[in-house]
Write an enzyme that holds these catalytic residues in place. Structure first.
Site, PDB file in Angstrom:
ATOM      1  N   CYS A 119      10.207   9.962  56.349  1.00 20.87           N
ATOM      2  CA  CYS A 119       9.434  11.159  56.392  1.00 20.87           C
ATOM      3  C   CYS A 119       8.977  11.848  57.627  1.00 20.87           C
ATOM      4  O   CYS A 119       8.382  12.931  57.318  1.00 20.87           O
ATOM      5  CB  CYS A 119       8.197  10.835  55.415  1.00 20.87           C
TER       6      CYS A 119
ATOM      7  N   HIS B 218       2.891  15.975  55.486  1.00 21.20           N
ATOM      8  CA  HIS B 218       4.155  15.321  54.660  1.00 21.20           C
ATOM      9  C   HIS B 218       3.412  15.445  52.999  1.00 21.20           C
ATOM     10  O   HIS B 218       2.303  14.862  53.141  1.00 21.20           O
ATOM     11  CB  HIS B 218       4.557  13.882  55.319  1.00 21.20           C
TER      12      HIS B 218
ATOM     13  N   ASN C  49       7.547  13.531  46.708  1.00 20.91           N
ATOM     14  CA  ASN C  49       8.030  13.406  47.964  1.00 20.91           C
ATOM     15  C   ASN C  49       9.514  13.416  48.448  1.00 20.91           C
ATOM     16  O   ASN C  49      10.236  12.515  47.878  1.00 20.91           O
ATOM     17  CB  ASN C  49       7.390  11.721  48.280  1.00 20.91           C
TER      18      ASN C  49
END
Length: 327
Positions: free
Chosen positions: A117, A253, A283
């Site tokens: 990520c 993020h 996500n």
């Protein structure tokens, strides 16, 4: 007399999400969960899943196409592609090279960055370094993920959180006073067992046996994320000679709304000054920051002169932040 240092920033953006929408009700039908439970604990309402023929390179190519639809000459002069992905089409050829071939840039330098990520901000830093060293003139940076393929769809702790998508940015020279001002990056493998995706090993050094899917210790990752979001933001602001009051928008993020809320609370930032779109996509790992940035710019939320901080964290465990004066 020393020549003035050139500034490098983002010249063009693109993003793409697969057409298949997977609402929370999908998981409530076969897992011990509900729409309210997922929303309250993550802020996610739905996510996108790639079609059978959509890989990370395909999503990346589609993101580039959306950029070209807005700026047809965006790829002119690009001589390097860096793709951030933890769900590549193959170990080689790189997903970056496959994207290059798909967008008419066959023959340019291309490689992948695998930092989960945090990957997109890592890739931005690599691109900026190459530009600053005059090893490249323009760089296409892509974040593309098909997380639905590396997550066990029967695992409530991970399936509900992750989705698929892609975003891209072309980096090049911008006027003085704009562009990237500083980066802050790091990694700590001691936390690796809390968030991992198996490769060629059956276990991590001093870590647990690993299955074929992404595995996450949600409680430990949450504690890490809340801490590191604050620490790296403070560090990148210090390096850039800025303070919290200078931030117009935080582009974090998109992992969990509670993590974003905690970061905003630490810095006294209203939540409205954080770019958030995780309710639609979940996500998307390395794709989450470019997806959020692209949508915010296209919506007119982020404008020329705005001071941004991009902040990613994830597997590794890893983290990366960038201070950026938007051009």
């Amino acid at each position: 007399m020393t020549a003035a240092r050139k500034a490098y920033g983002v010249l063009a953006l693109g993003c793409y999400a697969p057409k298949k929408v997977v609402p929370n009700a999908h998981y409530a039908a076969y897992l011990d969960t509900s729409d309210e439970w997922i929303r309250s604990r993550s802020g996610i309402a739905e996510r996108r899943h790639a079609a059978e023929n959509e890989t990370a390179s395909v999503l990346g190519i589609e993101a580039v196409k959306t950029m070209l639809a807005r700026q047809p000459d965006a790829l002119a002069g690009v001589d390097l592609i860096v793709c951030a992905t933890s769900s590549p089409d193959a170990m080689f050829p790189s997903t970056a090279a496959l994207i290059a071939g798909g967008v008419g840039l066959r023959g340019v330098a291309a490689f992948d960055v695998s930092v989960a990520c945090s990957g997109f901000v890592y890739a931005l830093s690599v691109a900026h370094s190459m530009l600053s060293a005059e090893a490249a003139k323009k760089v296409l940076v892509v974040g593309s993920e098909v997380m639905s393929r590396v997550v066990d769809q029967a695992d409530r702790s991970t399936a509900i959180l992750f989705g698929d998508g892609a975003g891209c940015a072309v980096l090049g020279e911008v006027p003085a006073g704009y562009g990237f001002q500083a980066f802050s990056m790091g990694a700590d493998s001691s936390g690796g067992p809390n968030l991992y995706l198996r490769g060629n090993a059956d276990q991590l050094p001093d870590g647990p046996q690993m299955g074929p899917y992404l595995t996450q210790n949600g409680r430990e990752v949450f504690k890490f994320a809340v801490r590191i979001m604050g620490d790296m933001t403070e560090d990148v602001l210090k390096k850039a000679g800025l303070g919290v009051a200078d931030i117009d928008y935080l582009v974090p993020h998109q992992a969990n709304i509670r993590i974003i809320e905690a970061a905003c609370e630490r810095f006294g930032l209203p939540l409205e000054r954080a770019v958030v779109n995780l309710e639609k996509y979940g996500n998307t790992s390395a794709a989450s920051i470019p997806l959020a940035l692209c949508e915010a710019v296209q919506a007119g939320k982020i404008r020329r002169g705005d001071q941004l901080v991009l902040a990613g964290f994830g597997g590794g465990l890893s983290w990366a932040a960038a201070a950026l004066k938007w051009y």
